[in-house]
Motif scaffolding. Structure first.
Motif, PDB file in Angstrom:
ATOM      1  N   UNK A   1       1.920   2.658 -10.762  1.00 42.17           N
ATOM      2  CA  UNK A   1       1.282   2.033 -11.928  1.00 42.17           C
ATOM      3  C   UNK A   1       2.205   0.987 -12.558  1.00 42.17           C
ATOM      4  N   UNK A   2       3.499   1.287 -12.619  1.00 38.81           N
ATOM      5  CA  UNK A   2       4.468   0.306 -13.124  1.00 38.81           C
ATOM      6  C   UNK A   2       4.582  -0.893 -12.206  1.00 38.81           C
TER       7      UNK A   2
ATOM      8  N   UNK B   1      -6.808  -0.926  -4.818  1.00 39.78           N
ATOM      9  CA  UNK B   1      -7.406   0.359  -5.179  1.00 39.78           C
ATOM     10  C   UNK B   1      -6.331   1.347  -5.648  1.00 39.78           C
ATOM     11  N   UNK B   2      -6.652   2.115  -6.673  1.00 39.09           N
ATOM     12  CA  UNK B   2      -5.786   3.186  -7.140  1.00 39.09           C
ATOM     13  C   UNK B   2      -6.589   4.477  -7.162  1.00 39.09           C
ATOM     14  N   UNK B   3      -6.224   5.435  -6.295  1.00 38.56           N
ATOM     15  CA  UNK B   3      -6.858   6.754  -6.274  1.00 38.56           C
ATOM     16  C   UNK B   3      -5.747   7.773  -6.474  1.00 38.56           C
TER      17      UNK B   3
ATOM     18  N   UNK C   1       0.863  -1.174   0.000  1.00 37.95           N
ATOM     19  CA  UNK C   1       0.000   0.000   0.000  1.00 37.95           C
ATOM     20  C   UNK C   1       0.900   1.224   0.000  1.00 37.95           C
ATOM     21  N   UNK C   2       0.767   2.038  -1.046  1.00 38.34           N
ATOM     22  CA  UNK C   2       1.540   3.273  -1.169  1.00 38.34           C
ATOM     23  C   UNK C   2       0.610   4.453  -0.945  1.00 38.34           C
ATOM     24  N   UNK C   3       0.958   5.317  -0.001  1.00 40.27           N
ATOM     25  CA  UNK C   3       0.152   6.497   0.308  1.00 40.27           C
ATOM     26  C   UNK C   3       1.020   7.716   0.023  1.00 40.27           C
ATOM     27  N   UNK C   4       0.457   8.679  -0.680  1.00 35.94           N
ATOM     28  CA  UNK C   4       1.261   9.806  -1.138  1.00 35.94           C
ATOM     29  C   UNK C   4       0.522  11.117  -0.914  1.00 35.94           C
ATOM     30  N   UNK C   5       1.294  12.193  -0.803  1.00 40.40           N
ATOM     31  CA  UNK C   5       0.754  13.531  -0.613  1.00 40.40           C
ATOM     32  C   UNK C   5       1.134  14.389  -1.817  1.00 40.40           C
ATOM     33  N   UNK C   6       0.175  14.724  -2.693  1.00 46.42           N
ATOM     34  CA  UNK C   6       0.491  15.519  -3.874  1.00 46.42           C
ATOM     35  C   UNK C   6       0.666  17.007  -3.580  1.00 46.42           C
TER      36      UNK C   6
ATOM     37  N   UNK D   1      -1.886  -1.263  -3.891  1.00 46.91           N
ATOM     38  CA  UNK D   1      -2.813  -0.143  -3.841  1.00 46.91           C
ATOM     39  C   UNK D   1      -2.007   1.147  -3.751  1.00 46.91           C
ATOM     40  N   UNK D   2      -2.583   2.205  -4.315  1.00 45.86           N
ATOM     41  CA  UNK D   2      -1.934   3.521  -4.301  1.00 45.86           C
ATOM     42  C   UNK D   2      -3.008   4.574  -4.052  1.00 45.86           C
TER      43      UNK D   2
END
Length: 184
Positions: free
Chosen positions: A104-105, A158-160, A84-89, A120-121
């Motif tokens: 995605x890769x 999940x990808x958001x 699970x990758x969680x990111x802050x844009x 998941x991202x």
């Protein structure tokens, strides 16, 4: 799902944190590729005392093709285990555009192994504060813990991706995803 003893998810839970940390280090470098706007905001040195800009990645800024590994490979080494990758844009130097491309890769690696739902991202968050928990992350995080650490439930898959910093894998990919089998 059957796991090989070396890929069983519970003993390797530490690997999730390691991949996220390494991916974050490489992600900002990828934003220097043509077609990605240069990131603005706090630098690594400003955000993490004791870390100097350019310590390890300076030679790759503007030349990421020379990196010994691509970020999606860092996510791929976890497959077929859960990630699970969680990111802050909202914090530019975190490299969310590159992070989404890497995720995605990495998802393509999971798909090739027949475990497409195991990654998941999530970067589609409203709050821009650094080092904060996001309400949107709670569901995928709890589901990932239940599935990959407790062995119950199903993978979130999940990808958001934030519309603020979307990445496009097609711009970077020069390969097609193979279907890998165990030969049996």
């Amino acid at each position: 799902m059957r796991f090989h003893p070396l890929t069983r998810p519970r003993p390797l839970a530490w690997a999730v944190a390691a991949v996220v940390a390494v991916a974050a280090m490489f992600a900002a470098t990828l934003d220097a590729r043509p077609g990605f706007a240069a990131d603005r905001g706090a630098s690594a040195a400003q955000a993490a005392p004791g870390v100097e800009d350019g310590d390890a990645f300076g030679p790759y800024t503007g030349n990421p093709a020379q990196l010994p590994v691509d970020t999606h490979e860092m996510a791929g080494v976890i497959a077929p285990r859960g990630l699970l990758l969680m990111e802050n844009p909202h914090v530019d130097w975190l490299g969310a555009r590159s992070g989404s491309v890497a995720a995605l890769g990495g998802a393509e690696v999971c798909k090739a192994l027949g475990a497409g739902r195991n990654i998941s991202y999530w970067s589609d968050v409203r709050d821009g504060t650094h080092c904060a928990s996001r309400a949107g992350w709670r569901g995928p995080l709890q589901q990932s813990i239940a599935t990959f650490l407790r062995g119950a439930g199903s993978a979130p898959g999940v990808f958001r991706i934030s519309p603020k910093k979307p990445g496009n894998l097609a711009e970077w990919r020069t390969w097609q995803t193979p279907v890998l089998t165990d030969g049996g």
